[in-house]
Write a protein that holds these residues in place. Structure first.
Motif, PDB file in Angstrom:
ATOM      1  N   ASP A 142       0.821  -1.208   0.000  1.00 25.22           N
ATOM      2  CA  ASP A 142       0.000   0.000   0.000  1.00 25.22           C
ATOM      3  C   ASP A 142       0.859   1.263   0.000  1.00 25.22           C
ATOM      4  OD1 ASP A 142      -2.296  -1.452  -0.283  1.00 25.22           O
ATOM      5  OD2 ASP A 142      -2.873  -1.375   1.820  1.00 25.22           O
ATOM      6  N   THR A 143       0.211   2.396  -0.300  1.00 26.52           N
ATOM      7  CA  THR A 143       0.987   3.618  -0.556  1.00 26.52           C
ATOM      8  C   THR A 143       0.425   4.853   0.142  1.00 26.52           C
ATOM      9  OG1 THR A 143      -0.260   4.089  -2.601  1.00 26.52           O
ATOM     10  CG2 THR A 143       1.730   2.728  -2.813  1.00 26.52           C
ATOM     11  N   ALA A 144      -0.446   4.660   1.157  1.00 26.11           N
ATOM     12  CA  ALA A 144      -0.993   5.770   1.943  1.00 26.11           C
ATOM     13  C   ALA A 144      -1.814   6.720   1.058  1.00 26.11           C
ATOM     14  CB  ALA A 144       0.115   6.510   2.687  1.00 26.11           C
ATOM     15  N   PHE A 145      -2.080   7.930   1.564  1.00 22.45           N
ATOM     16  CA  PHE A 145      -2.859   8.926   0.836  1.00 22.45           C
ATOM     17  C   PHE A 145      -1.988   9.659  -0.189  1.00 22.45           C
ATOM     18  CE2 PHE A 145      -5.411   8.599   4.744  1.00 22.45           C
ATOM     19  CZ  PHE A 145      -6.693   8.546   4.230  1.00 22.45           C
ATOM     20  N   GLU A 146      -2.635  10.302  -1.149  1.00 18.92           N
ATOM     21  CA  GLU A 146      -1.889  11.074  -2.142  1.00 18.92           C
ATOM     22  C   GLU A 146      -1.043  12.138  -1.481  1.00 18.92           C
ATOM     23  OE1 GLU A 146      -0.559  13.889  -4.922  1.00 18.92           O
ATOM     24  OE2 GLU A 146      -1.968  14.337  -3.311  1.00 18.92           O
ATOM     25  N   GLU A 147      -1.580  12.784  -0.440  1.00 24.18           N
ATOM     26  CA  GLU A 147      -0.823  13.847   0.219  1.00 24.18           C
ATOM     27  C   GLU A 147       0.393  13.326   0.972  1.00 24.18           C
ATOM     28  OE1 GLU A 147      -4.709  13.414   2.724  1.00 24.18           O
ATOM     29  OE2 GLU A 147      -4.097  13.249   0.609  1.00 24.18           O
ATOM     30  N   VAL A 156       7.946   8.665  -0.710  1.00 26.23           N
ATOM     31  CA  VAL A 156       9.051   8.423  -1.638  1.00 26.23           C
ATOM     32  C   VAL A 156      10.382   8.845  -1.021  1.00 26.23           C
ATOM     33  CG1 VAL A 156      10.083   9.211  -3.802  1.00 26.23           C
ATOM     34  CG2 VAL A 156       7.697   8.464  -3.745  1.00 26.23           C
ATOM     35  N   GLU A 157      10.402  10.009  -0.401  1.00 28.65           N
ATOM     36  CA  GLU A 157      11.631  10.482   0.229  1.00 28.65           C
ATOM     37  C   GLU A 157      12.117   9.489   1.286  1.00 28.65           C
ATOM     38  OE1 GLU A 157      13.106  14.274   2.984  1.00 28.65           O
ATOM     39  OE2 GLU A 157      11.267  14.418   1.794  1.00 28.65           O
ATOM     40  N   THR A 158      11.178   8.961   2.064  1.00 28.18           N
ATOM     41  CA  THR A 158      11.541   8.008   3.110  1.00 28.18           C
ATOM     42  C   THR A 158      12.022   6.690   2.516  1.00 28.18           C
ATOM     43  OG1 THR A 158       9.923   9.000   4.602  1.00 28.18           O
ATOM     44  CG2 THR A 158      10.681   6.773   5.124  1.00 28.18           C
ATOM     45  N   LEU A 159      11.333   6.207   1.497  1.00 28.77           N
ATOM     46  CA  LEU A 159      11.750   4.964   0.852  1.00 28.77           C
ATOM     47  C   LEU A 159      13.137   5.095   0.243  1.00 28.77           C
ATOM     48  CD1 LEU A 159       8.357   4.107  -0.873  1.00 28.77           C
ATOM     49  CD2 LEU A 159       9.410   2.804   0.990  1.00 28.77           C
ATOM     50  N   GLU A 160      13.413   6.233  -0.360  1.00 26.49           N
ATOM     51  CA  GLU A 160      14.733   6.442  -0.959  1.00 26.49           C
ATOM     52  C   GLU A 160      15.824   6.475   0.094  1.00 26.49           C
ATOM     53  OE1 GLU A 160      14.018  10.028  -3.165  1.00 26.49           O
ATOM     54  OE2 GLU A 160      13.701   8.943  -5.052  1.00 26.49           O
ATOM     55  N   GLY A 169      16.388   2.744  -0.513  1.00 25.86           N
ATOM     56  CA  GLY A 169      17.069   2.965  -1.769  1.00 25.86           C
ATOM     57  C   GLY A 169      16.356   2.438  -2.998  1.00 25.86           C
ATOM     58  N   ARG A 170      15.328   1.626  -2.799  1.00 24.37           N
ATOM     59  CA  ARG A 170      14.655   1.010  -3.940  1.00 24.37           C
ATOM     60  C   ARG A 170      13.285   0.493  -3.529  1.00 24.37           C
ATOM     61  NH1 ARG A 170      18.257  -4.070  -5.372  1.00 24.37           N
ATOM     62  NH2 ARG A 170      16.479  -4.615  -6.724  1.00 24.37           N
ATOM     63  N   GLU A 177       1.096   6.948  -7.613  1.00 22.56           N
ATOM     64  CA  GLU A 177       1.759   7.644  -8.718  1.00 22.56           C
ATOM     65  C   GLU A 177       3.145   8.130  -8.320  1.00 22.56           C
ATOM     66  OE1 GLU A 177      -0.890   9.705 -11.961  1.00 22.56           O
ATOM     67  OE2 GLU A 177      -1.440  10.473  -9.980  1.00 22.56           O
ATOM     68  N   HIS A 178       3.283   8.633  -7.102  1.00 24.03           N
ATOM     69  CA  HIS A 178       4.588   9.097  -6.629  1.00 24.03           C
ATOM     70  C   HIS A 178       5.591   7.949  -6.615  1.00 24.03           C
ATOM     71  CE1 HIS A 178       3.204  13.087  -5.116  1.00 24.03           C
ATOM     72  NE2 HIS A 178       2.047  12.448  -4.941  1.00 24.03           N
ATOM     73  N   VAL A 179       5.157   6.800  -6.130  1.00 20.11           N
ATOM     74  CA  VAL A 179       6.049   5.646  -6.017  1.00 20.11           C
ATOM     75  C   VAL A 179       6.423   5.114  -7.395  1.00 20.11           C
ATOM     76  CG1 VAL A 179       6.270   3.291  -5.122  1.00 20.11           C
ATOM     77  CG2 VAL A 179       5.156   5.052  -3.741  1.00 20.11           C
ATOM     78  N   VAL A 180       5.456   5.077  -8.300  1.00 19.44           N
ATOM     79  CA  VAL A 180       5.722   4.595  -9.657  1.00 19.44           C
ATOM     80  C   VAL A 180       6.712   5.509 -10.365  1.00 19.44           C
ATOM     81  CG1 VAL A 180       4.679   4.266 -11.936  1.00 19.44           C
ATOM     82  CG2 VAL A 180       3.555   3.339  -9.910  1.00 19.44           C
ATOM     83  N   GLU A 181       6.524   6.804 -10.225  1.00 18.43           N
ATOM     84  CA  GLU A 181       7.422   7.750 -10.878  1.00 18.43           C
ATOM     85  C   GLU A 181       8.847   7.623 -10.338  1.00 18.43           C
ATOM     86  OE1 GLU A 181       7.925  12.587 -11.606  1.00 18.43           O
ATOM     87  OE2 GLU A 181       6.084  11.794 -10.692  1.00 18.43           O
ATOM     88  N   ALA A 182       8.974   7.373  -9.050  1.00 18.02           N
ATOM     89  CA  ALA A 182      10.300   7.330  -8.435  1.00 18.02           C
ATOM     90  C   ALA A 182      11.020   6.015  -8.674  1.00 18.02           C
ATOM     91  CB  ALA A 182      10.174   7.580  -6.927  1.00 18.02           C
ATOM     92  N   PHE A 183      10.282   4.891  -8.694  1.00 22.77           N
ATOM     93  CA  PHE A 183      10.938   3.581  -8.669  1.00 22.77           C
ATOM     94  C   PHE A 183      10.557   2.652  -9.819  1.00 22.77           C
ATOM     95  CE2 PHE A 183      10.474   4.986  -4.203  1.00 22.77           C
ATOM     96  CZ  PHE A 183      11.816   5.048  -3.837  1.00 22.77           C
ATOM     97  N   ASP A 184       9.493   2.940 -10.546  1.00 20.84           N
ATOM     98  CA  ASP A 184       9.007   2.068 -11.619  1.00 20.84           C
ATOM     99  C   ASP A 184       8.920   0.607 -11.163  1.00 20.84           C
ATOM    100  OD1 ASP A 184       8.064   1.400 -14.143  1.00 20.84           O
ATOM    101  OD2 ASP A 184      10.082   1.041 -14.938  1.00 20.84           O
ATOM    102  N   PRO A 185       8.196   0.334 -10.073  1.00 19.54           N
ATOM    103  CA  PRO A 185       8.132  -1.033  -9.555  1.00 19.54           C
ATOM    104  C   PRO A 185       7.097  -1.875 -10.298  1.00 19.54           C
ATOM    105  CG  PRO A 185       6.790   0.374  -8.196  1.00 19.54           C
ATOM    106  CD  PRO A 185       7.415   1.261  -9.249  1.00 19.54           C
TER     107      PRO A 185
END
Length: 224
Positions: free
Chosen positions: A36-41, A47-51, A55-56, A74-82
């Protein structure tokens, strides 16, 4: 927002109203699965925390269609393309994507009983939403609830016990309770929830006790 370890190789990232889980060494050694990816806000901070912490992200599993569980996708997909895995029959999820103009297709559209890579069994419990899914890590007897169940302290009761989500949040509250019997077919010793406190002591027995004592015992599948 906080990051904490829950059990070995499973962390939680806690936001104000919801949390997500990070499974390390899943589906393979060195890889990372986000549940899961929480709320849009929350997306940018997620993403910052995952990075910074991991790191991935190699895979995202969405459990159901509530905004608080897929909003940051969308934030996670843009950052990591998982790789993305999500329920095939969760109408609410796909309707939200359409409403928001999100053009994301799953790599894996899973159904009840499917075994995802990494020996993660999908157990669907319709009622909260159409295809709300719990995830059983079969190698470890750990069940991740996916809003199938909450920690009882979310409702002001003692921690260490379980309740279905409040009726206010369920598409069909009767189904959300009755379909919990689906979980009793499986073995689990730890139950991790998205709301309230996790249950580390006999969660399956406590769930069984709860279901036996419900006022609708005439609907108990075990009495058929």
């Amino acid at each position: 927002m906080t990051v904490s370890n829950v059990v070995e190789d499973i962390d939680q990232i806690q936001f104000e109203h919801v949390r997500v889980f990070v499974l390390q060494n899943q589906p393979e050694d060195g890889q990372v699965t986000l549940v899961d990816t929480a709320f849009e806000e929350n997306g940018a901070e997620l993403v910052e925390t995952l990075e910074s912490e991991y790191g991935r992200v190699d895979r995202v599993i969405l459990t159901h269609g509530d905004h608080g569980h897929h909003g940051g996708l969308e934030h996670v997909v843009e950052a990591f393309d998982p790789e993305i895995a999500m329920p095939a029959d969760e109408t609410k999820l796909y309707e939200h994507f359409d409403e928001l103009g999100i053009e994301i297709e799953p790599d894996v559209a899973y159904e009840d009983g499917d075994l995802l890579d990494g020996n993660i069994r999908v157990i669907q419990v319709p009622g909260h939403t159409e295809a709300t899914s719990a995830l059983l890590l079969e190698d470890r007897n750990i069940l991740i609830s996916g809003d199938v169940l909450d920690g009882a302290d979310r409702g002001g009761l003692p921690a260490g016990y379980l309740l279905p989500p409040p009726a206010l949040f369920n598409a069909n509250h009767e189904d959300a309770e009755l379909n919990l019997y689906n979980l009793l077919q499986y073995d689990f010793e730890t139950l991790l929830v998205f709301h309230g406190s996790h249950v580390f002591e006999d969660p399956k027995g406590k769930l069984d006790d709860f279901l036996v004592e419900r006022e609708w015992n005439e609907w108990d599948p075990r009495t058929d």
